[in-house]
Write an enzyme that holds these catalytic residues in place. Structure first.
Site, mmCIF file in Angstrom:
data_model
loop_
_atom_site.group_PDB
_atom_site.id
_atom_site.type_symbol
_atom_site.label_atom_id
_atom_site.label_comp_id
_atom_site.label_asym_id
_atom_site.label_seq_id
_atom_site.Cartn_x
_atom_site.Cartn_y
_atom_site.Cartn_z
ATOM 1 N N ARG A 173 -1.225 -2.340 2.518
ATOM 2 C CA ARG A 173 -2.278 -3.212 1.976
ATOM 3 C C ARG A 173 -1.985 -4.676 2.313
ATOM 4 N NH1 ARG A 173 -3.177 1.170 1.876
ATOM 5 N NH2 ARG A 173 -3.959 2.546 0.236
ATOM 6 N N SER A 249 -9.375 -0.572 -6.683
ATOM 7 C CA SER A 249 -7.984 -0.571 -7.143
ATOM 8 C C SER A 249 -7.484 -2.007 -7.263
ATOM 9 C CB SER A 249 -7.102 0.212 -6.168
ATOM 10 O OG SER A 249 -7.487 1.564 -6.120
ATOM 11 N N GLU A 345 -3.883 -6.438 -5.874
ATOM 12 C CA GLU A 345 -4.504 -6.345 -4.552
ATOM 13 C C GLU A 345 -5.481 -7.487 -4.271
ATOM 14 O OE1 GLU A 345 -6.005 -2.871 -2.812
ATOM 15 O OE2 GLU A 345 -4.534 -1.510 -3.686
#
Length: 349
Positions: A173, A249, A345
């Site tokens: 990520r 998320s 994130e």
């Protein structure tokens, strides 16, 4: 590759509401905004005296950003469209899409054109241009596995720059564009390599279960079967941002070393984990959050989703600061109980 509109003078939009441009639905405002339909328009703004000296922010779908305040600068709304098969060889198809293309629609288009490979990444919110920044991933596949190259405009100079995978420095990520390149580039087109020798990626139990529930032998699954299964799973687990503001998320799944994992498993025998090729172990952040009692809980109008503890939601009227306060409380509790630090994130501004 066809672009959505030719180069032309860019109209500036002062005091522009960003509510429709972030999936949390926060009512932040930009000092000024501009809709960008071609790489040349990005380049022209690098030399435009009307916006000289302003901080710049490129926005696609707004699915990975938390506005905690108004943005006192120039917001560039990436609306560069277009998708095409640009070349092929005996081993693969090479497909290119504009940075402003909707990611899910692009994945569905590749399947409709008979070019599988991205189906595990179905229904991930956002745009094609945002996908490399985050190195999006789901159900056993990361975008970097099919990445070929991208073109980006350097915002300060207007120069068009080509990036290969090495230069993008993809991580979990993560990428160059979240680190040294953060805020410096606008991704205008991405090319993907889709191998013609395709096999279904069905290592995740959720995908295998969904296929079985549909009466499909996982070993004989077609790409469209996997796509449909992933879409069904995500719709069952994740709220629709149009109905309940969220950014998908909110936390990365943490990765710890084997020694730390052994000590943790001795205390928590049923901990959900995924061994990694390098010997480390990935933990399920949602499980950690759930065990701390946060699933379904709220702080004011910001809450943890009742079905998926990884997802923070705007119940209506929450601010970015409210969501950030909730995230910090969750991180504190997970660190206190498990000794594991969760990383967020989305980009918080």
């Amino acid at each position: 590759m066809p672009m959505s509109r030719p180069d032309s003078a860019v109209s500036l939009l002062p005091d522009y509401s960003l509510r429709a441009h972030n999936t949390f639905g926060f009512d932040a405002r930009a000092r000024v905004a501009a809709r960008i339909g071609s790489p040349g328009q990005f380049a022209s703004l690098a030399r435009d005296p009307r916006v000289a000296g302003l901080d710049r922010l490129v926005l696609g779908g707004g699915s990975n950003v938390v506005f905690t305040r108004d943005f006192d600068g120039l917001v560039l709304l990436d609306e560069i469209r277009g998708r095409a098969l640009v070349r092929e060889d005996d081993g693969a198809w090479y497909v290119e899409a504009g940075g402003g293309e909707n990611w899910h629609a692009f994945v569905e288009w590749t399947l409709a054109e008979g070019m599988p490979g991205l189906e595990n990444l179905a229904l991930i919110p956002g745009t094609v241009g945002a996908a490399p920044i985050q190195n999006i991933g789901a159900y056993g596949l990361e975008m970097k596995e099919h990445f070929a190259s991208l073109r980006a405009v350097e915002l300060a100079t207007g120069e068009l720059v080509e990036f290969d995978a090495a230069r993008c420095a993809f991580g979990y990520r993560d990428s160059f564009f979240k680190r040294d390149g953060r805020g410096r580039f606008a991704i205008v087109a991405v090319t993907f390599r889709l191998p013609k020798a395709w096999t279904p990626r069905i290592g995740y139990a959720d995908v295998a279960r969904e296929l079985a529930a549909r009466g499909i032998d996982a070993r004989a699954a077609r790409a469209r079967d996997v796509f449909d299964a992933v879409v069904a799973i995500r719709r069952a687990k994740l709220p629709d941002p149009l109905a309940l503001g969220n950014a998908g998320s909110f936390f990365k799944n943490p990765v710890i070393d084997a020694q730390a994992f052994a000590a943790l498993r001795a205390r928590e025998p049923d901990i959900v984990s995924y061994p990694q090729p390098d010997g480390r172990v990935k933990l399920a952040a949602g499980w950690l959050i759930d065990r701390c009692g946060w699933k379904g809980r709220a702080l004011g109008a910001a809450a943890v989703h009742e079905r998926q503890a990884l997802v923070l939601v705007n119940l209506g009227g929450a601010s970015g600061a409210d969501v950030l306060a909730l995230a910090h409380a969750i991180r504190r509790d997970v660190l206190g109980r498990f000794g594991v630090e969760l990383e967020m994130e989305p980009v918080c501004l």
